[in-house]
Design an enzyme around this catalytic site. Structure first.
Site, PDB file in Angstrom:
ATOM      1  N   ARG A 185      26.994  38.959  38.936  1.00 25.05           N
ATOM      2  CA  ARG A 185      27.964  39.304  40.074  1.00 25.05           C
ATOM      3  C   ARG A 185      27.459  38.872  41.194  1.00 25.05           C
ATOM      4  O   ARG A 185      26.445  39.204  41.639  1.00 25.05           O
ATOM      5  CB  ARG A 185      27.965  40.840  39.816  1.00 25.05           C
ATOM      6  CG  ARG A 185      29.102  41.408  40.628  1.00 25.05           C
ATOM      7  CD  ARG A 185      30.411  41.237  39.851  1.00 25.05           C
ATOM      8  NE  ARG A 185      31.444  42.132  40.621  1.00 25.05           N
ATOM      9  CZ  ARG A 185      32.703  41.637  40.653  1.00 25.05           C
ATOM     10  NH1 ARG A 185      33.304  40.662  40.034  1.00 25.05           N
ATOM     11  NH2 ARG A 185      33.584  42.759  40.799  1.00 25.05           N
TER      12      ARG A 185
ATOM     13  N   THR B 248      40.281  35.746  36.539  1.00 30.04           N
ATOM     14  CA  THR B 248      39.081  35.651  36.216  1.00 30.04           C
ATOM     15  C   THR B 248      39.123  34.737  34.896  1.00 30.04           C
ATOM     16  O   THR B 248      40.461  34.456  34.320  1.00 30.04           O
ATOM     17  CB  THR B 248      38.719  37.218  35.865  1.00 30.04           C
ATOM     18  OG1 THR B 248      38.644  37.645  36.986  1.00 30.04           O
ATOM     19  CG2 THR B 248      37.709  37.484  35.060  1.00 30.04           C
TER      20      THR B 248
ATOM     21  N   ASN C  62      37.689  36.177  41.468  1.00 27.68           N
ATOM     22  CA  ASN C  62      38.364  37.167  41.975  1.00 27.68           C
ATOM     23  C   ASN C  62      39.868  37.026  41.888  1.00 27.68           C
ATOM     24  O   ASN C  62      40.511  36.813  40.819  1.00 27.68           O
ATOM     25  CB  ASN C  62      38.140  38.019  43.074  1.00 27.68           C
ATOM     26  CG  ASN C  62      38.895  39.269  43.164  1.00 27.68           C
ATOM     27  OD1 ASN C  62      38.919  40.098  42.252  1.00 27.68           O
ATOM     28  ND2 ASN C  62      38.847  40.078  44.471  1.00 27.68           N
TER      29      ASN C  62
ATOM     30  N   ASP D  83      36.818  43.411  45.884  1.00 24.90           N
ATOM     31  CA  ASP D  83      36.378  44.437  44.745  1.00 24.90           C
ATOM     32  C   ASP D  83      35.585  45.659  45.176  1.00 24.90           C
ATOM     33  O   ASP D  83      35.310  46.682  44.309  1.00 24.90           O
ATOM     34  CB  ASP D  83      35.727  43.761  43.651  1.00 24.90           C
ATOM     35  CG  ASP D  83      36.803  43.262  42.624  1.00 24.90           C
ATOM     36  OD1 ASP D  83      38.029  43.381  42.505  1.00 24.90           O
ATOM     37  OD2 ASP D  83      36.339  42.566  41.697  1.00 24.90           O
TER      38      ASP D  83
ATOM     39  N   SER E  24      35.489  45.101  36.639  1.00 26.73           N
ATOM     40  CA  SER E  24      36.119  45.446  35.333  1.00 26.73           C
ATOM     41  C   SER E  24      36.078  44.626  34.221  1.00 26.73           C
ATOM     42  O   SER E  24      36.394  44.943  33.170  1.00 26.73           O
ATOM     43  CB  SER E  24      37.615  45.697  35.490  1.00 26.73           C
ATOM     44  OG  SER E  24      37.922  46.547  36.641  1.00 26.73           O
TER      45      SER E  24
ATOM     46  N   GLY F 114      41.984  39.321  34.040  1.00 26.48           N
ATOM     47  CA  GLY F 114      42.994  40.485  34.256  1.00 26.48           C
ATOM     48  C   GLY F 114      42.754  41.508  35.327  1.00 26.48           C
ATOM     49  O   GLY F 114      43.350  42.723  35.317  1.00 26.48           O
ATOM     50  N   GLY F 115      41.632  41.607  36.061  1.00 29.92           N
ATOM     51  CA  GLY F 115      41.429  42.508  36.980  1.00 29.92           C
ATOM     52  C   GLY F 115      41.310  43.775  36.431  1.00 29.92           C
ATOM     53  O   GLY F 115      40.505  44.057  35.156  1.00 29.92           O
TER      54      GLY F 115
HETATM   55  N1  GLY Z   1      37.416  40.283  40.123  1.00 28.77           N
HETATM   56  C1  GLY Z   1      37.661  41.295  39.055  1.00 28.77           C
HETATM   57  C2  GLY Z   1      36.751  42.078  38.357  1.00 28.77           C
HETATM   58  O1  GLY Z   1      35.528  41.544  38.347  1.00 28.77           O
HETATM   59  O2  GLY Z   1      36.890  42.993  37.999  1.00 28.77           O
END
Ligand code: GLY
Length: 570
Positions: free
Chosen positions: A106, A379, A399, A421, A451, A471-472
């Site tokens: 990340r 994503t 993102n 985020d 997520s 999909g966030g």
């Molecule tokens: N950017 C979307 C996530 O990492 O949840």
């Protein structure tokens, strides 16, 4: 063995190239195959050229991890709106020797980041700063993640990056949806870049135009020749820092040098005789699907019927409670001590559902995060399985679509806008409408809550399913639905992936549904008191269902029909 006839999508009018026969599978003329049944290996990703790269690596004798590395690199070229080397991601894998692994790459907040960096002088959030341009970028993690994964692969890195270099250097024909996406962002590319990017075209993009990315090809060659240092040090690092200076960005050489991927202990739990392995914090995904599945486990959902109002209501109420906990308790575990064990305790989850009333909508005003004694969209997902029983699930992200919209000049790759985020201010929704608190506040070096939910499932210790989606905040709920669809409703992988989806995330207190969701179910839910909000597509799920037959595996791979996603196998 192909179970499904490929759908030709590209004819071959290419800018500056002669026509080729449409059945020649090349980067300039290819088809999208939505499902395949294979015996040796299968790859599902957001782009047919990337899925093909993965299968080629498997054919060369590489394992599922090798293929995952090569597919991520290929996606950085052929699916640049989400595939990336300028973003970050997570890999969850089950290895043939029985180990389960989770690799966290990340993005991280730069050292100069601060809690209120996206607030104006009156303390109001300026979302354009956290969502666009140089300041929205976190320190990229993807390249470190690829090298952290490499020890589980078997082929030389040079073989894995070669297809991506060729695609960037020689180009490939873009699909209709890529052309549309690029055309929508032309103004943004101009606004957030001082030099012309490979993604701009004065006359507009058309289906089958060739996208050439020579600067990205050079960056990939530096990574091939110098390994991780080819990105985090030397020329590429210099170009990133130069780019930062052009737009008030704050990523420094030290930020890049200090970045490291981390191996985490995966979230592992049982559900109705299956063992699920998913991503732990800093992704909320694994915890959310564990909470949701356990909250519904003893409620007889399998008797309620797929897409019945009763089943949807039960799942929505589980989602409401899990997302309330997400907002309060979840963040980077190296900076904030989340009560993870308590969040998934059977007693706790039973209490969480104590006020669930079948047939009556719950309310996010009364359902808050659980209480404990004090302690502390764009994503992309890849699913891969090989003939040895290795399963890999990777979800990776910039993102938003094309991230910050800023391309590192001279290096040719898009930077993420992942800083959004973080919770830029307690209670202020991010681009997905998710809110957060202290747990996800900005701190230098901290990783923003995600997520992303790359997940694998075993049945009696044997590979059973690989699944994930972009999909966030809809990621965990989409994965939750896909799993319930397969395990409880016994849907085929194709139906489990493609049937309409729904989503609830505590706040806003609405049930979001895809446009084609069954109307009768929605009427019943409205009568129960739910606010229903139709929206665009939810998820682009990539699934492989695995069955062991003697010593061999039967791999049924399905790519979501919502995009250009493609399944390949052999
Ligand atoms: N950017 C979307 C996530 O990492 O949840």
């Amino acid at each position: 063995m192909r179970a499904f006839i490929a759908v030709p999508i590209l004819m071959v009018m290419l800018t500056g190239r002669s026509c080729r026969p449409s059945n020649a599978e090349s980067p300039f003329s290819y088809t999208i195959q939505k499902s395949v049944v294979a015996g040796n290996g299968a790859v599902v990703s957001a782009h047919p050229l990337a899925s093909r790269v993965g299968v080629e690596i498997l054919k060369q004798g590489g394992n599922a991890v090798d293929a995952a590395i090569a597919v991520q690199l290929a996606l950085a070229v052929v699916y640049p709106g989400a595939g990336n080397i300028g973003g970050g991601g997570f890999m969850v894998a089950h290895l043939q020797d029985g180990r389960n692994i989770a690799i966290d790459y990340r993005e991280a907040a730069p050292a100069a980041a601060s809690r209120d960096m996206y607030l104006d002088s009156s303390g109001n959030p300026v979302m354009s700063l956290s969502q666009r341009g140089h300041l929205s970028a976190g320190v990229p993690g993807t390249v470190a993640g690829l090298f952290a994964s490499l020890k589980y692969g078997s082929l030389p890195f040079e073989n894995l990056i070669r297809p991506a270099i060729e695609l960037a250097e020689k180009g490939f024909a873009i699909t209709a949806s890529e052309a549309n996406g690029l055309n929508r962002l032309q103004e943004d590319f101009k606004r957030y870049n001082s030099s012309k990017t490979a993604f701009e075209k004065e006359s507009g993009w058309n289906t089958n135009d060739t996208l050439l990315q020579p600067e990205l090809a050079e960056t990939l060659k530096r990574i091939r020749d110098n390994g991780q240092k080819g990105f985090y040090e030397g020329e590429t690092a210099r170009l990133i820092v130069e780019e930062m200076k052009k737009g008030n960005g704050i990523i420094t050489r030290d930020d890049l040098m200090n970045y490291a991927a981390k191996e985490r202990t995966p979230v592992v739990f049982d559900y109705k005789g299956y063992t699920l392995v998913s991503m732990p914090l800093p992704s909320s995904g694994g915890i959310i699907i564990e909470q949701c599945l356990k909250m519904i486990e003893n409620k007889g959902i399998e008797q309620m019927g797929f897409h019945s109002a009763d089943a949807v209501q039960l799942m929505v109420e589980a989602e409401r409670r899990a997302y309330a906990d997400r907002a309060e308790y979840m963040g980077d575990p190296d900076f904030y001590k989340a009560p993870v064990a308590r969040l998934v305790e059977a007693d706790y989850l039973e209490k969480r559902m104590a006020d669930f009333v079948p047939g009556k909508a719950g309310s996010s005003e009364s359902v808050k995060a659980g209480q404990f004694p004090k302690e502390s969209e764009e994503t992309t997902h890849i699913s891969i399985a090989d003939k040895w029983g290795n399963m890999v699930a990777v979800t990776t992200t910039l993102n938003d679509h094309y991230g910050s919209r800023t391309v590192v000049s001279g290096a040719g790759f898009v930077l993420n806008d992942e800083m959004d985020d973080f919770s830029v201010k307690p209670g202020v929704p991010n681009m997905y409408g998710a809110i957060g608190t202290e747990a996800n506040a900005i701190v230098p070096g901290k990783r923003m809550l995600s997520s992303m939910t790359p997940t694998i499932i075993l049945k009696e210790n044997t590979p059973f399913l690989v699944v994930g989606t972009p999909g966030g905040t809809t990621i965990p709920t989409s994965v939750f639905q896909s799993i319930v669809n397969v395990i409880d409703f016994k849907l085929s992988p194709s139906d489990a992936v493609n049937k309409p989806k729904f989503h609830h995330q505590w706040l806003p207190d609405e049930v979001f549904v895809e446009e084609d969701f069954p109307a009768a179910t929605l009427d019943s839910l409205r009568q129960m008191g739910y606010k229903i909000t139709p929206r665009g597509k939810i998820g682009r799920t990539e699934m492989i269902k695995i069955k062991k037959e003697g010593q061999e595996y039967r791999l049924e791979a399905v790519a979501d029909h919502r995009g250009d996603d493609a399944a390949e196998g052999y």
